[in-house]
Motif scaffolding. Structure first.
Motif, PDB file in Angstrom:
ATOM      1  N   LEU A 152      49.716 -47.623-118.188  1.00  0.00           N
ATOM      2  CA  LEU A 152      49.346 -48.263-116.827  1.00  0.00           C
ATOM      3  C   LEU A 152      48.761 -49.500-116.940  1.00  0.00           C
ATOM      4  N   ALA A 153      47.942 -49.737-118.164  1.00  0.00           N
ATOM      5  CA  ALA A 153      47.372 -51.060-118.067  1.00  0.00           C
ATOM      6  C   ALA A 153      48.115 -52.312-118.146  1.00  0.00           C
ATOM      7  N   HIS A 154      49.558 -52.125-118.844  1.00  0.00           N
ATOM      8  CA  HIS A 154      50.643 -53.004-118.803  1.00  0.00           C
ATOM      9  C   HIS A 154      50.933 -53.628-117.382  1.00  0.00           C
ATOM     10  N   VAL A 155      50.887 -52.551-116.046  1.00  0.00           N
ATOM     11  CA  VAL A 155      50.998 -53.033-114.791  1.00  0.00           C
ATOM     12  C   VAL A 155      49.768 -53.761-114.194  1.00  0.00           C
ATOM     13  N   HIS A 156      48.671 -52.836-114.514  1.00  0.00           N
ATOM     14  CA  HIS A 156      47.135 -53.533-113.807  1.00  0.00           C
ATOM     15  C   HIS A 156      46.888 -54.517-114.450  1.00  0.00           C
ATOM     16  N   GLU A 157      47.235 -55.008-115.471  1.00  0.00           N
ATOM     17  CA  GLU A 157      46.936 -56.440-116.059  1.00  0.00           C
ATOM     18  C   GLU A 157      48.114 -57.445-116.040  1.00  0.00           C
ATOM     19  N   GLY A 158      49.049 -56.899-115.589  1.00  0.00           N
ATOM     20  CA  GLY A 158      50.236 -58.088-115.130  1.00  0.00           C
ATOM     21  C   GLY A 158      51.247 -58.237-116.269  1.00  0.00           C
ATOM     22  N   ARG A 159      51.224 -57.489-117.297  1.00  0.00           N
ATOM     23  CA  ARG A 159      52.380 -57.734-118.084  1.00  0.00           C
ATOM     24  C   ARG A 159      53.534 -57.174-117.977  1.00  0.00           C
ATOM     25  N   LEU A 160      53.647 -56.138-116.979  1.00  0.00           N
ATOM     26  CA  LEU A 160      54.804 -55.555-116.580  1.00  0.00           C
ATOM     27  C   LEU A 160      54.790 -55.334-115.086  1.00  0.00           C
ATOM     28  N   ASP A 161      55.788 -55.321-114.309  1.00  0.00           N
ATOM     29  CA  ASP A 161      55.831 -55.240-112.806  1.00  0.00           C
ATOM     30  C   ASP A 161      55.698 -53.808-112.793  1.00  0.00           C
ATOM     31  N   ALA A 162      56.156 -52.816-113.737  1.00  0.00           N
ATOM     32  CA  ALA A 162      56.135 -51.245-113.210  1.00  0.00           C
ATOM     33  C   ALA A 162      56.445 -50.576-114.515  1.00  0.00           C
ATOM     34  N   VAL A 163      56.049 -49.272-114.749  1.00  0.00           N
ATOM     35  CA  VAL A 163      56.219 -48.262-115.718  1.00  0.00           C
ATOM     36  C   VAL A 163      56.835 -46.972-115.039  1.00  0.00           C
ATOM     37  N   VAL A 164      57.606 -46.254-116.069  1.00  0.00           N
ATOM     38  CA  VAL A 164      57.875 -44.873-115.394  1.00  0.00           C
ATOM     39  C   VAL A 164      57.392 -44.030-116.442  1.00  0.00           C
ATOM     40  N   LEU A 165      56.376 -43.001-115.991  1.00  0.00           N
ATOM     41  CA  LEU A 165      55.987 -41.816-116.747  1.00  0.00           C
ATOM     42  C   LEU A 165      56.376 -40.506-115.977  1.00  0.00           C
ATOM     43  N   ALA A 166      56.086 -39.341-116.859  1.00  0.00           N
ATOM     44  CA  ALA A 166      56.247 -38.100-116.266  1.00  0.00           C
ATOM     45  C   ALA A 166      55.107 -37.737-115.125  1.00  0.00           C
ATOM     46  N   ALA A 167      55.502 -37.214-114.021  1.00  0.00           N
ATOM     47  CA  ALA A 167      54.696 -37.227-112.919  1.00  0.00           C
ATOM     48  C   ALA A 167      53.575 -36.225-113.616  1.00  0.00           C
ATOM     49  N   ALA A 168      54.002 -35.229-114.161  1.00  0.00           N
ATOM     50  CA  ALA A 168      53.033 -33.973-114.591  1.00  0.00           C
ATOM     51  C   ALA A 168      51.915 -34.486-115.292  1.00  0.00           C
ATOM     52  N   GLY A 169      52.007 -35.754-116.227  1.00  0.00           N
ATOM     53  CA  GLY A 169      50.981 -36.058-116.998  1.00  0.00           C
ATOM     54  C   GLY A 169      49.966 -36.899-116.188  1.00  0.00           C
ATOM     55  N   LEU A 170      50.480 -37.544-115.076  1.00  0.00           N
ATOM     56  CA  LEU A 170      49.730 -38.304-114.249  1.00  0.00           C
ATOM     57  C   LEU A 170      48.662 -37.425-113.226  1.00  0.00           C
ATOM     58  N   ARG A 171      49.231 -36.224-112.863  1.00  0.00           N
ATOM     59  CA  ARG A 171      48.779 -35.310-112.189  1.00  0.00           C
ATOM     60  C   ARG A 171      47.805 -34.466-112.673  1.00  0.00           C
ATOM     61  N   ARG A 172      47.993 -34.263-114.031  1.00  0.00           N
ATOM     62  CA  ARG A 172      47.038 -33.369-114.783  1.00  0.00           C
ATOM     63  C   ARG A 172      45.827 -34.342-115.087  1.00  0.00           C
ATOM     64  N   LEU A 173      45.995 -35.723-115.335  1.00  0.00           N
ATOM     65  CA  LEU A 173      44.959 -36.616-115.421  1.00  0.00           C
ATOM     66  C   LEU A 173      44.212 -36.988-114.205  1.00  0.00           C
ATOM     67  N   GLY A 174      44.632 -36.456-113.094  1.00  0.00           N
ATOM     68  CA  GLY A 174      44.137 -36.880-111.746  1.00  0.00           C
ATOM     69  C   GLY A 174      44.210 -38.323-111.634  1.00  0.00           C
ATOM     70  N   ARG A 175      45.556 -39.003-111.979  1.00  0.00           N
ATOM     71  CA  ARG A 175      45.930 -40.106-111.474  1.00  0.00           C
ATOM     72  C   ARG A 175      47.214 -40.444-110.663  1.00  0.00           C
ATOM     73  N   ALA A 176      47.438 -39.262-110.029  1.00  0.00           N
ATOM     74  CA  ALA A 176      48.761 -39.507-108.930  1.00  0.00           C
ATOM     75  C   ALA A 176      48.514 -40.326-107.844  1.00  0.00           C
TER      76      ALA A 176
END
Length: 316
Positions: A152-176
């Motif tokens: 996620l830091a790659h997006v937030h810090e401007g190194r990438l325009d986007a990333v694709v991850l498993a939704a389940a991991g983001l939801r379990r970490l409270g970052r949905a």
């Protein structure tokens, strides 16, 4: 019963998933201690997973700890488990499944269709890469390793325009709340087993197997069994990126298991998508039958020319 020693990888996601299982076991009256186990996949976050030996690198150290008696059970992201059986251990429970979809996290709240041509999108998955390439959106896809925060830091810090991850991991970490789009499985099918957890115990440890049995969700078990049997059958003759999704649905007369799958060329230039329905009680057979249908229709022709097998999915 003595304290259950639950082996977990040390990443935030792995610890969160293990803690979720531990809390449910404690609610059943068991004492549970988390035991951190370091894996090669965690120590080396730069080398592509295919070169490390696939996502099995996240599993092998935990299985060794189980087999040696250092822990009593281990929690895995089920999509990380190799399809080849390990006679020393058994998946004693598959709990209720989380969101199976892939998720886009993009700058400025953009969706996949809103990203401009040439936008840089990171993913560590050949399956995601192939299906995204097939959409022909003009995206610049790049390999990406690391834990969820790192990606996620790659997006937030401007190194990438986007990333694709498993939704389940983001939801379990409270970052949905950082998800800008959930990808429709009609466009991007998830990895076999994505969103599900596997609770493994030693094959001869009946006491621990009985302790975790109440965590079992029959529908989740049927779905991942179909998906993984398809993957196992395809690996015998096809190493192209594979996506699969099984769902328990209401049929005309009874409950049915619906299974969809895709086998794609690594560069997204072509793919095969097929589906079948069957009896949930015959989930493994359904997966094998759909795999054979894909192979009959030319899935083997989508194999990469390299002798190195591609990883079908995976790292969180």
């Amino acid at each position: 019963m003595s304290t259950l020693r639950l082996g977990t990888r040390r990443s935030a996601l792995a610890t969160t998933q293990s803690s979720w299982v531990a809390d449910r076991l404690r609610a059943l009256g068991h004492d549970v201690e988390l035991v951190e186990v370091s894996t090669e996949g965690d120590r080396d976050r730069e080398t592509p997973l295919a070169q490390l030996g696939g996502t099995g690198v996240f599993v092998s150290a935990l299985r060794e700890a189980l087999a040696e008696g250092r822990v009593d059970l281990a929690v895995h992201s089920l999509k990380d488990l190799p399809t080849a059986a390990d006679p020393r251990v058994v998946v004693a429970a598959v709990p209720a499944r989380e969101d199976v979809r892939d998720a886009l996290v993009a700058r400025d709240g953009l969706t996949l269709g809103e990203l401009p041509s040439g936008a840089t999108v990171g993913t560590g998955s050949p399956r995601r890469r192939a299906q995204l390439e097939a959409l022909d959106l003009g995206l610049a896809l790049t390999d990406l390793r690391g834990n969820v925060d790192t990606r996620l830091a790659h997006v937030h810090e401007g190194r990438l325009d986007a990333v694709v991850l498993a939704a389940a991991g983001l939801r379990r970490l409270g970052r949905a709340d950082e998800v800008t789009e959930y990808l429709d499985p009609l466009q991007v099918l998830p990895a076999p087993g994505q969103g599900a957890l596997a609770v493994e115990v030693r094959a001869d440890d009946e006491a621990t197997r009985a302790a975790v049995a109440p965590l079992e969700d029959p529908d989740a078990r049927a779905c991942v069994t179909a998906e993984r049997s398809l993957l196992a059958e395809l690996e015998a003759g096809c190493s192209a990126p594979v996506g699969a999704l099984a769902e328990v649905v209401e049929g005309l007369d009874s409950t049915e298991l619906s299974l969809r799958a895709v086998v794609a060329a690594p560069d997204g230039s072509s793919d095969l998508r097929r589906s079948l329905t069957g009896d949930p009680a015959e989930a493994a057979d359904l997966g094998r039958r759909l795999a054979r249908l894909l192979l009959e229709d030319g899935a083997a022709d989508l194999m990469p020319t390299s002798t190195e097998r591609l990883v079908t999915e995976r790292a969180q």
